[in-house]
Design a protein around this motif. Structure first.
Motif, mmCIF file in Angstrom:
data_model
loop_
_atom_site.group_PDB
_atom_site.id
_atom_site.type_symbol
_atom_site.label_atom_id
_atom_site.label_comp_id
_atom_site.label_asym_id
_atom_site.label_seq_id
_atom_site.Cartn_x
_atom_site.Cartn_y
_atom_site.Cartn_z
ATOM 1 N N ASP A 284 -53.309 -1.147 -42.535
ATOM 2 C CA ASP A 284 -52.712 -1.886 -43.645
ATOM 3 C C ASP A 284 -51.855 -0.987 -44.532
ATOM 4 O O ASP A 284 -51.569 -1.321 -45.668
ATOM 5 C CB ASP A 284 -53.809 -2.530 -44.499
ATOM 6 N N SER A 285 -51.435 0.141 -44.017
ATOM 7 C CA SER A 285 -50.684 1.083 -44.841
ATOM 8 C C SER A 285 -49.189 0.927 -44.618
ATOM 9 O O SER A 285 -48.734 0.145 -43.793
ATOM 10 C CB SER A 285 -51.105 2.515 -44.518
ATOM 11 N N TYR A 286 -48.448 1.725 -45.350
ATOM 12 C CA TYR A 286 -47.005 1.733 -45.195
ATOM 13 C C TYR A 286 -46.583 2.302 -43.846
ATOM 14 O O TYR A 286 -45.447 2.130 -43.426
ATOM 15 C CB TYR A 286 -46.350 2.533 -46.323
ATOM 16 N N LEU A 287 -47.492 2.956 -43.161
ATOM 17 C CA LEU A 287 -47.168 3.486 -41.837
ATOM 18 C C LEU A 287 -46.788 2.368 -40.876
ATOM 19 O O LEU A 287 -45.967 2.560 -39.987
ATOM 20 C CB LEU A 287 -48.334 4.294 -41.282
ATOM 21 N N VAL A 288 -47.385 1.207 -41.059
ATOM 22 C CA VAL A 288 -47.052 0.051 -40.221
ATOM 23 C C VAL A 288 -45.575 -0.298 -40.410
ATOM 24 O O VAL A 288 -44.846 -0.527 -39.444
ATOM 25 C CB VAL A 288 -47.946 -1.158 -40.575
ATOM 26 N N PHE A 289 -45.130 -0.314 -41.658
ATOM 27 C CA PHE A 289 -43.734 -0.633 -41.936
ATOM 28 C C PHE A 289 -42.810 0.466 -41.436
ATOM 29 O O PHE A 289 -41.710 0.189 -40.960
ATOM 30 C CB PHE A 289 -43.530 -0.868 -43.435
ATOM 31 N N LEU A 290 -43.256 1.702 -41.526
ATOM 32 C CA LEU A 290 -42.458 2.814 -41.016
ATOM 33 C C LEU A 290 -42.226 2.656 -39.521
ATOM 34 O O LEU A 290 -41.103 2.835 -39.031
ATOM 35 C CB LEU A 290 -43.147 4.148 -41.304
ATOM 36 N N GLU A 291 -43.253 2.289 -38.777
ATOM 37 C CA GLU A 291 -43.100 2.080 -37.335
ATOM 38 C C GLU A 291 -42.148 0.927 -37.052
ATOM 39 O O GLU A 291 -41.343 0.996 -36.126
ATOM 40 C CB GLU A 291 -44.465 1.842 -36.686
ATOM 41 N N MET A 292 -42.225 -0.150 -37.838
ATOM 42 C CA MET A 292 -41.320 -1.277 -37.657
ATOM 43 C C MET A 292 -39.873 -0.842 -37.882
ATOM 44 O O MET A 292 -38.975 -1.223 -37.125
ATOM 45 C CB MET A 292 -41.678 -2.412 -38.630
ATOM 46 N N ILE A 293 -39.652 -0.030 -38.905
ATOM 47 C CA ILE A 293 -38.303 0.454 -39.200
ATOM 48 C C ILE A 293 -37.796 1.339 -38.078
ATOM 49 O O ILE A 293 -36.646 1.219 -37.635
ATOM 50 C CB ILE A 293 -38.294 1.215 -40.551
ATOM 51 N N LYS A 294 -38.660 2.207 -37.559
ATOM 52 C CA LYS A 294 -38.272 3.081 -36.451
ATOM 53 C C LYS A 294 -37.894 2.257 -35.222
ATOM 54 O O LYS A 294 -36.902 2.553 -34.541
ATOM 55 C CB LYS A 294 -39.408 4.038 -36.091
ATOM 56 N N GLN A 295 -38.662 1.220 -34.934
ATOM 57 C CA GLN A 295 -38.385 0.384 -33.771
ATOM 58 C C GLN A 295 -37.056 -0.337 -33.940
ATOM 59 O O GLN A 295 -36.262 -0.437 -32.997
ATOM 60 C CB GLN A 295 -39.510 -0.622 -33.548
ATOM 61 N N GLN A 296 -36.792 -0.853 -35.111
ATOM 62 C CA GLN A 296 -35.532 -1.563 -35.362
ATOM 63 C C GLN A 296 -34.351 -0.606 -35.291
ATOM 64 O O GLN A 296 -33.279 -0.968 -34.809
ATOM 65 C CB GLN A 296 -35.570 -2.257 -36.717
ATOM 66 N N ALA A 297 -34.540 0.619 -35.769
ATOM 67 C CA ALA A 297 -33.446 1.589 -35.772
ATOM 68 C C ALA A 297 -33.103 2.044 -34.349
ATOM 69 O O ALA A 297 -31.946 2.338 -34.061
ATOM 70 C CB ALA A 297 -33.831 2.801 -36.618
ATOM 71 N N SER A 298 -34.092 2.053 -33.479
ATOM 72 C CA SER A 298 -33.834 2.510 -32.118
ATOM 73 C C SER A 298 -33.356 1.380 -31.206
ATOM 74 O O SER A 298 -32.928 1.628 -30.085
ATOM 75 C CB SER A 298 -35.090 3.155 -31.517
ATOM 76 N N ALA A 299 -33.413 0.148 -31.687
ATOM 77 C CA ALA A 299 -33.007 -0.998 -30.873
ATOM 78 C C ALA A 299 -31.492 -1.159 -30.823
ATOM 79 O O ALA A 299 -30.741 -0.701 -31.571
ATOM 80 C CB ALA A 299 -33.626 -2.277 -31.408
#
Length: 83
Positions: free
Chosen positions: A68-83
């Protein structure tokens, strides 16, 4: 509690000779320390508020610690940036 502050509280401080800017700075500093305490304690650092340094420990995070941390959002951002 900040949400319990009413105008009478502000008036009482100002009547003691404080200026509005000083009151605001006190509120800022208090808020900053509150935030930092939450970040530190949320990271698993515990304190012995009795002043004994041997009570300071770092708890190991369990497998669900970051779910439930901001790390979840960080991973989402990384995935979107690499797409």
């Amino acid at each position: 509690m900040p949400n319990k502050l009413v105008q009478a509280d502000v008036d009482a401080v100002l009547e003691q000779g404080w200026v509005e800017e000083a009151l605001f700075e006190a509120i800022e500093v208090t808020g900053l320390f509150n935030m930092m305490s939450r970040i530190v304690e949320g990271g698993g650092v515990t304190f012995d508020y009795g002043g004994r340094t041997q009570g300071h420990t770092l708890q190991k995070a369990g497998p669900d610690a970051a779910k439930d941390s901001y790390l979840v959002f960080l991973e989402m951002i990384k995935q979107q940036a690499s797409a």
